[in-house]
Design an enzyme around this catalytic site. Structure first.
Site, short mmCIF file in Angstrom:
data_model
loop_
_atom_site.label_atom_id
_atom_site.label_comp_id
_atom_site.label_asym_id
_atom_site.label_seq_id
_atom_site.Cartn_x
_atom_site.Cartn_y
_atom_site.Cartn_z
N ASP A 45 8.19 -2.92 -3.70
CA ASP A 45 6.95 -2.70 -3.74
C ASP A 45 6.55 -1.47 -4.78
O ASP A 45 5.77 -1.51 -5.83
CB ASP A 45 6.37 -2.01 -2.28
CG ASP A 45 6.32 -3.32 -1.59
OD1 ASP A 45 6.95 -4.43 -1.99
OD2 ASP A 45 5.74 -3.22 -0.45
N SER B 82 0.72 -1.12 0.11
CA SER B 82 -0.04 -0.09 0.04
C SER B 82 0.87 1.47 0.08
O SER B 82 0.61 2.17 -0.81
CB SER B 82 -1.00 0.03 1.29
OG SER B 82 -0.41 -0.08 2.39
#
Ligand code: MEV
Length: 290
Positions: free
Chosen positions: A133, A89
């Site tokens: 990520d 996230s």
């Protein structure tokens, strides 16, 4: 020239195979997912107002200060990702922020800019991120990757159909602690880590072909190995068993373990999502970002 609100969006990620082994130079596989984070910048009056709902974080103002003026630009952040569960996230927020910032400047952020600036922002959230990520978020594809002395070595891979369901343990795993735990169990766990690395190479053709039975079996083996190296948890095992009982071909933790999310391969993902809802388990179907 784009008009306000200036938008940036970037996907989250899932590690499909190879977590933990990748720390020791073995390959792993990650995929950008069809859920992500959106940043909206709107000209406003006075000091910056921020609405970030699920992404409210004491480090967020520092990240915003690194890119945006303190006055005259309001920020809204929305995410479809569970936060702190290994789905990237903050990496997706970092890249979405770079994209929104570029849109505000009347241009499109390049891939390199998303990766470089995104990494600087990611560092504000995580002291020492692996760089995976935000890279997956910026590229928006599936990647086989290795950690080398010169950083991440990446190879884009094509995916066939991959009907996955994410089931949330509702708990965050502590990545640093889990990685340290594996380090403390070496060299005994080295053959297991090696087998995980080999599995990553073996599943390539099945991923490309969308061969679900082979992928399901590989997920089951990867989960067994992760449990053996000590990074599973009762919550994870219970979700894996739930998914298997409800028709998943395979299921495994995705990320560091100890909590986080489980991914389950199911030919009819909506059935598993419905069964999970009935059992009070947070779950949703995911696919590749593109
Ligand atoms: C955590 O998302 C993945 C691990 O392999 C750690 C890492 O690669 O940095 C457990």
């Amino acid at each position: 020239m784009s008009a306000p609100p200036f938008l940036g969006r970037a996907p989250g990620k899932l590690i499909l195979f190879g977590e933990h082994a990748v720390v020791y130079g073995h390959p792993a596989l990650a995929m950008a997912v069809d859920r992500g984070t959106t940043v909206r910048l709107t000209p406003g009056e006075g000091p910056r107002r921020v609405r970030a709902a699920a992404m409210e974080d004491p480090r967020l103002p520092v990240a915003l200060d690194a890119l945006l003026p303190a006055q005259g630009l309001d920020v809204q952040i929305d995410t479809e990702l569970p936060v702190g569960r290994g789905m990237g996230s903050s990496g997706s927020l970092a890249v979405a922020l770079v994209r929104a910032w570029a849109a505000w400047q009347g241009r499109t952020a390049s891939l390199q800019e998303c990766i470089e600036r995104g990494f600087r922002l990611e560092r504000l959230f995580h002291g020492n991120p692996s760089g995976l990520d935000h890279t997956v978020s910026a590229r928006g594809c599936a990647l086989r990757y290795r950690r080398g002395s010169a950083g991440l070595q990446l190879e884009e891979i094509r995916l066939g159909p991959l009907p996955l369901v994410v089931l949330d343990t509702g708990k965050a795993g502590d990545t640093a602690e889990l990685v340290a735990g594996v380090a403390a169990r070496r060299p005994q766990v080295d053959p297991l880590l090696e087998r995980i690395g080999a599995l990553v190479l073996e599943v390539g053709p099945a991923l490309e072909a969308g061969d679900l039975p082979v992928l399901g079996e590989a997920m089951r083996e990867n989960q067994r190995l992760l449990a053996e190296i000590g990074v599973s948890s009762p919550e994870i095992e219970s979700l894996v068993a739930f998914a298997r009982t409800h028709g998943a071909l395979g299921a495994k933790l995705a990320g560091a373990g100890g909590g986080g999310v489980v991914i389950a391969l199911h030919p009819r993902p909506d059935e598993l999502v419905a069964a999970a809802a009935e059992a009070g388990i947070e779950a949703f179907a995911v696919g590749p970002a593109r």
